[in-house]
Design a protein around this motif. Structure first.
Motif, mmCIF file in Angstrom:
data_model
loop_
_atom_site.group_PDB
_atom_site.id
_atom_site.type_symbol
_atom_site.label_atom_id
_atom_site.label_comp_id
_atom_site.label_asym_id
_atom_site.label_seq_id
_atom_site.Cartn_x
_atom_site.Cartn_y
_atom_site.Cartn_z
ATOM 1 N N ILE A 77 97.939 0.697 -11.998
ATOM 2 C CA ILE A 77 97.564 0.050 -10.720
ATOM 3 C C ILE A 77 96.804 -1.250 -10.995
ATOM 4 O O ILE A 77 97.075 -2.292 -10.398
ATOM 5 C CB ILE A 77 96.737 1.019 -9.838
ATOM 6 C CG1 ILE A 77 97.612 2.199 -9.411
ATOM 7 C CG2 ILE A 77 96.180 0.307 -8.609
ATOM 8 C CD1 ILE A 77 96.845 3.348 -8.757
ATOM 9 N N GLY A 78 95.855 -1.187 -11.938
ATOM 10 C CA GLY A 78 95.097 -2.393 -12.301
ATOM 11 C C GLY A 78 96.029 -3.483 -12.817
ATOM 12 O O GLY A 78 95.922 -4.652 -12.431
ATOM 13 N N GLY A 79 96.976 -3.083 -13.680
ATOM 14 C CA GLY A 79 97.940 -4.047 -14.226
ATOM 15 C C GLY A 79 98.831 -4.626 -13.144
ATOM 16 O O GLY A 79 99.121 -5.833 -13.140
ATOM 17 N N ALA A 80 99.242 -3.774 -12.181
ATOM 18 C CA ALA A 80 100.095 -4.256 -11.082
ATOM 19 C C ALA A 80 99.336 -5.289 -10.244
ATOM 20 O O ALA A 80 99.913 -6.314 -9.832
ATOM 21 C CB ALA A 80 100.536 -3.077 -10.220
ATOM 22 N N VAL A 81 98.043 -5.042 -10.019
ATOM 23 C CA VAL A 81 97.222 -6.019 -9.273
ATOM 24 C C VAL A 81 97.197 -7.352 -10.026
ATOM 25 O O VAL A 81 97.312 -8.426 -9.420
ATOM 26 C CB VAL A 81 95.781 -5.475 -9.054
ATOM 27 C CG1 VAL A 81 94.858 -6.551 -8.505
ATOM 28 C CG2 VAL A 81 95.791 -4.277 -8.136
ATOM 29 N N LEU A 82 97.102 -7.272 -11.361
ATOM 30 C CA LEU A 82 97.059 -8.506 -12.166
ATOM 31 C C LEU A 82 98.403 -9.250 -12.092
ATOM 32 O O LEU A 82 98.437 -10.478 -11.973
ATOM 33 C CB LEU A 82 96.708 -8.190 -13.624
ATOM 34 C CG LEU A 82 95.302 -7.644 -13.867
ATOM 35 C CD1 LEU A 82 95.096 -7.313 -15.332
ATOM 36 C CD2 LEU A 82 94.241 -8.633 -13.406
ATOM 37 N N VAL A 83 99.513 -8.486 -12.138
ATOM 38 C CA VAL A 83 100.853 -9.121 -12.053
ATOM 39 C C VAL A 83 100.982 -9.820 -10.697
ATOM 40 O O VAL A 83 101.411 -10.990 -10.622
ATOM 41 C CB VAL A 83 101.980 -8.078 -12.249
ATOM 42 C CG1 VAL A 83 103.350 -8.716 -12.025
ATOM 43 C CG2 VAL A 83 101.915 -7.448 -13.635
#
Lengths: 359, 61
Positions: free
Chosen positions: A222-228
């Motif tokens: 989820i954190g990575g998706a927010v960054l993408v």
């Protein structure tokens, strides 16, 4: 064991660690190499980061979720285990110092130019030391309380920048060679997807350990998706050319947004979320270092080590890099390999531990 | 209060005292070096020397 944390508290710490390390810097770091394909670099880094953390967490599970420091001792023996634990403590303190420096860099370049970085460094370290003094449980409770609010700040910030989003800025897709996309992914892999391995030190304290691997991986995903999404929106707003020239492009994009005639300069919303998020990251790293020293000294408490370590972190945050450019270059060129070295040593030690267990 | 302090000091094991002395010693060494304008523990230089060539081999210039 007195310290027990819930799965949501652990999830919130991992989520905050992932999002707030990179949300302001990641677009710039990826776009420098991959241009408008920076979001592909971020996506690739997320994929590799998830795979790396899956292996790390599965090995933890195989060992029965012991303390990270205890695991090193048990797997590598007393002497090598102690040496590895000293290295992990140093990595945690080094990361703490780098994040403190990052926060003060942000404050003096974008929020309050011409102010002294020492003010922000000392203030954040006082809060972190106070939190640590009250124990690791305190950190998890604060994280549980603040995560919904700062998540809303981030979601709100991302929604308001959609207004000026232009898909043309992202086209043509895959325009840059694969090596450029790989280089962009390399820079953001260590920061934050390998650094998160420090949170493994808290796994042993999670009360209910069923589905713990899935919970940790979903927080990273989820954190990575927010960054993408952030990288996509920032490039779509400002173009890769401008983003590559900004130190904190997410903040700069927000600066151009005015909601109404009353609400202007709303960029401070994401600034506040970032500062609170960095507080969690700094506290997490600092507490891991304290727990490591406590393990090494076989003490009952780590309170006695807080003051000397806070002083050391302050000096390191200023002494490690003389300039902001040197700091950014080091993070984008050497940081991932540096953390990958620790990751490899820890994984090898865990595998040796498993082999010794079976023999 | 005095008794509490005395008891706490007496309770510290040799190992704890050694670790505490090392932590304070390194912190003071680093901060004195930093305030004196020298790099007391040039970890950044060492890391650049180790990882810089690897990075350039992987990605060029």
């Amino acid at each position: 064991m007195n310290l027990q944390v819930s799965r949501f508290q652990f999830f919130s710490i991992v989520l905050n660690f992932i999002i707030y390390s990179s949300i302001l810097m990641a677009p710039g770091i990826t776009v420098i190499n991959a241009k408008q394909d920076g979001w592909l670099s971020m996506l690739l880094a997320l994929g590799v980061g998830l795979a790396a953390n899956f292996l790390y967490l599965m090995l933890f599970k195989k060992h029965g979720y012991p303390s990270l420091f205890e695991l090193m001792d048990r797997s590598a023996g007393k002497w090598i285990g102690t040496a590895l634990n000293i290295v992990i403590v140093f990595y945690a303190l080094h990361l703490t110092a780098m994040v403190v420096r990052n926060l003060s860099n942000f404050m003096i370049t974008d929020v309050s130019p011409y102010s002294s970085p020492y003010i922000y460094q000392i203030l954040i370290l006082l809060v972190v030391a106070y939190t640590s003094y009250h124990g690791v449980k305190n950190l998890f409770l604060i994280s549980e309380l603040f995560t919904p609010f700062i998540s809303l700040f981030v979601i709100g910030s991302l929604i308001v920048i959609i207004k000026h989003f232009k898909i043309i800025e992202l086209k043509p897709f895959f325009y840059n060679p694969p090596s450029a996309i790989l280089e962009g992914a390399y820079s953001t892999l260590g920061f934050p997807f390998i650094e998160i391995m420090l949170a493994g030190a808290f796994l042993t304290y999670v009360k209910r350990k069923d589905k713990l691997v899935s919970i940790a991986l979903s927080a990273i995903a989820i954190g990575g998706a927010v960054l993408v999404i952030t990288v996509i929106l920032v490039i779509g707003n400002d173009s890769a050319y401008i983003v590559a020239r900004e130190s904190y492009p997410t903040y700069s994009v927000m600066r151009d947004v005015s909601l109404t005639t009353t609400f202007k300069r709303v960029e401070i919303i994401i600034g506040i979320a970032w500062i609170i998020g960095l507080f969690f990251k700094i506290s997490t790293c600092f507490c891991v270092a304290m727990m490591g020293i406590k393990h090494l000294s076989k003490s009952k408490t780590f309170r006695g080590y807080i003051v000397p370590c806070a002083i050391l972190v302050w000096a390191m945050s200023n002494g490690l890099h003389k300039t902001f450019i040197d700091f950014t270059n080091f993070v984008s060129m050497d940081w991932t390999l540096y953390w990958f070295t620790l990751y490899s040593f820890v994984i090898i030690t865990m595998l040796i531990g498993l082999a010794r267990k079976r023999a | 209060m005095q008794d509490w302090k005395t008891t706490m000091k007496a309770n510290k094991t040799t190992r704890e005292k050694i670790v505490l002395a090392i932590v304070w010693g390194f912190s003071l060494y680093y901060i004195i070096g930093y305030l004196a304008g020298i790099d007391p523990f040039p970890i950044t230089v060492w890391l650049k020397a180790i990882y810089g060539p690897i990075y350039h081999t992987l990605f060029g210039g």
